[in-house]
Design a protein around this motif. Structure first.
Motif, mmCIF file in Angstrom:
data_model
loop_
_atom_site.group_PDB
_atom_site.id
_atom_site.type_symbol
_atom_site.label_atom_id
_atom_site.label_comp_id
_atom_site.label_asym_id
_atom_site.label_seq_id
_atom_site.Cartn_x
_atom_site.Cartn_y
_atom_site.Cartn_z
ATOM 1 N N GLU A 25 6.045 5.447 4.884
ATOM 2 C CA GLU A 25 4.974 4.685 5.519
ATOM 3 C C GLU A 25 5.514 3.739 6.588
ATOM 4 O OE1 GLU A 25 3.974 4.428 1.006
ATOM 5 O OE2 GLU A 25 5.736 4.766 2.278
ATOM 6 N N VAL A 29 4.272 2.459 10.432
ATOM 7 C CA VAL A 29 4.073 1.042 10.749
ATOM 8 C C VAL A 29 4.952 0.632 11.920
ATOM 9 C CG1 VAL A 29 4.283 -1.316 9.879
ATOM 10 C CG2 VAL A 29 3.412 0.486 8.376
ATOM 11 N N ASN A 54 7.855 -1.399 2.777
ATOM 12 C CA ASN A 54 7.199 -1.060 4.040
ATOM 13 C C ASN A 54 7.339 -2.173 5.070
ATOM 14 O OD1 ASN A 54 6.346 1.437 3.108
ATOM 15 N ND2 ASN A 54 4.404 0.646 2.338
ATOM 16 N N ASN A 158 0.779 -5.250 3.541
ATOM 17 C CA ASN A 158 1.051 -4.155 2.620
ATOM 18 C C ASN A 158 0.583 -4.555 1.225
ATOM 19 O OD1 ASN A 158 2.567 -1.494 2.211
ATOM 20 N ND2 ASN A 158 3.447 -2.780 0.603
ATOM 21 N N ALA A 183 -1.810 -1.445 4.912
ATOM 22 C CA ALA A 183 -1.388 -0.264 4.158
ATOM 23 C C ALA A 183 -1.683 -0.532 2.689
ATOM 24 C CB ALA A 183 0.096 0.007 4.365
ATOM 25 N N GLU A 185 -2.295 1.405 -1.341
ATOM 26 C CA GLU A 185 -2.256 2.605 -2.170
ATOM 27 C C GLU A 185 -3.651 2.925 -2.691
ATOM 28 O OE1 GLU A 185 0.652 2.770 -5.244
ATOM 29 O OE2 GLU A 185 2.233 3.267 -3.826
ATOM 30 N N GLN A 213 -2.793 8.881 6.289
ATOM 31 C CA GLN A 213 -2.549 8.993 4.856
ATOM 32 C C GLN A 213 -1.120 9.487 4.697
ATOM 33 O OE1 GLN A 213 -4.515 7.992 2.491
ATOM 34 N NE2 GLN A 213 -3.304 8.657 0.729
ATOM 35 N N THR A 217 -0.456 6.416 0.104
ATOM 36 C CA THR A 217 -0.781 5.198 0.847
ATOM 37 C C THR A 217 -1.707 5.493 2.021
ATOM 38 O OG1 THR A 217 1.350 4.222 0.277
ATOM 39 C CG2 THR A 217 0.164 3.240 2.119
ATOM 40 N N SER A 218 -2.791 4.744 2.090
ATOM 41 C CA SER A 218 -3.724 4.836 3.220
ATOM 42 C C SER A 218 -3.432 3.692 4.181
ATOM 43 C CB SER A 218 -5.175 4.735 2.732
ATOM 44 O OG SER A 218 -5.463 5.741 1.791
ATOM 45 N N ILE A 219 -3.415 3.998 5.470
ATOM 46 C CA ILE A 219 -3.129 2.984 6.490
ATOM 47 C C ILE A 219 -4.365 2.808 7.375
ATOM 48 C CG2 ILE A 219 -1.670 2.344 8.444
ATOM 49 C CD1 ILE A 219 0.593 3.927 7.158
#
Length: 229
Positions: A25, A29, A54, A158, A183, A185, A213, A217-219
């Motif tokens: 991730e 970033v 992250n 995060n 970010a 989860e 994705q 983890t979704s950003i």
């Protein structure tokens, strides 16, 4: 220590060639903030300065921020390494619980050392969990404290707190400041599954676009997000 780590991480062209995030991730970033030399992050469930982090790449570039973790030994390591950061020892709880109490019982079986290696406590070796009383905070209060340290705003946040992630952002609409990128989860296996989660609804309702994705983890990015400052 910081200079030595940078020298080891620099590739032949003077750019960092490794990743620290569990799923990579941090590469996403870093890429989105590539033009920004200085910034501010909030890492909730920070765990370790480098292992599965992250924010490690941002820190190595000179960024500073706030780290939060419920494990006191993880907090001690973070404070030893990231001396310019503000590190908070606390378990993140809902706004309701935070309003009712200042501490909570936290169960832990292991911790990580400076290298990121998992170290078992003697209690866990005997199959027992270790219970400790830990200060508890809501994300909203952490955001308010962080905003005072970041006059230009919070760039990246995060959230990785083992299944409590969605509850942590439930009050997002009331946060005094909304980070430019978050970010978090979700544990969803597919993008359609992510879009069915409460996390997606909360983020979308508060002006964020779902952009990536990576693993679990979704950003998300604020709709007015622009690279660099």
């Amino acid at each position: 220590m910081r200079i030595l780590r940078l020298l080891h991480l620099l590739g032949p062209h003077g750019k960092i060639k490794v990743r620290f995030g569990q799923w990579g991730e941090d590469v996403i970033v870093h890429r989105n903030f590539d033009k920004q030399k200085h910034g501010f992050y909030v890492d909730i469930g920070a765990h370790h300065p480098f292992a599965h982090s992250n924010t490690a790449r941002l820190w190595l570039r000179g960024w500073t921020g706030v780290n939060v973790d419920a494990n006191r030994k993880s907090v001690d390591v973070l404070r030893r390494v990231r001396k310019q950061d503000h590190t908070i020892w606390a378990a993140v709880v809902s706004d309701k619980i935070a309003a009712e109490r200042d501490t909570i019982e936290f169960f832990s079986e292991d911790h990580t050392d400076l290298t990121g290696t998992v170290v078992q406590d003697m209690a866990s070796e005997r199959g027992k969990q270790k219970s400790v009383t830990v200060p508890c905070r809501s994300v909203a209060s952490i955001i308010a404290e962080s905003a005072e340290l970041a006059p230009d705003g919070i760039d990246f946040m995060n959230i990785d707190i083992e299944g409590m992630d969605e509850e942590a952002i439930a009050s997002l609409a009331d946060w005094p400041h909304k980070p430019r990128m978050i970010a978090i989860e979700t544990y969803a296996q597919t993008i359609p599954a992510v879009m069915e989660t409460g996390t997606f609804r909360i983020m979308s309702d508060n002006g964020y676009d779902f952009r990536y994705q990576v693993g679990l983890t979704s950003i998300y990015m604020r709709k007015d997000f622009h690279e660099g400052r």
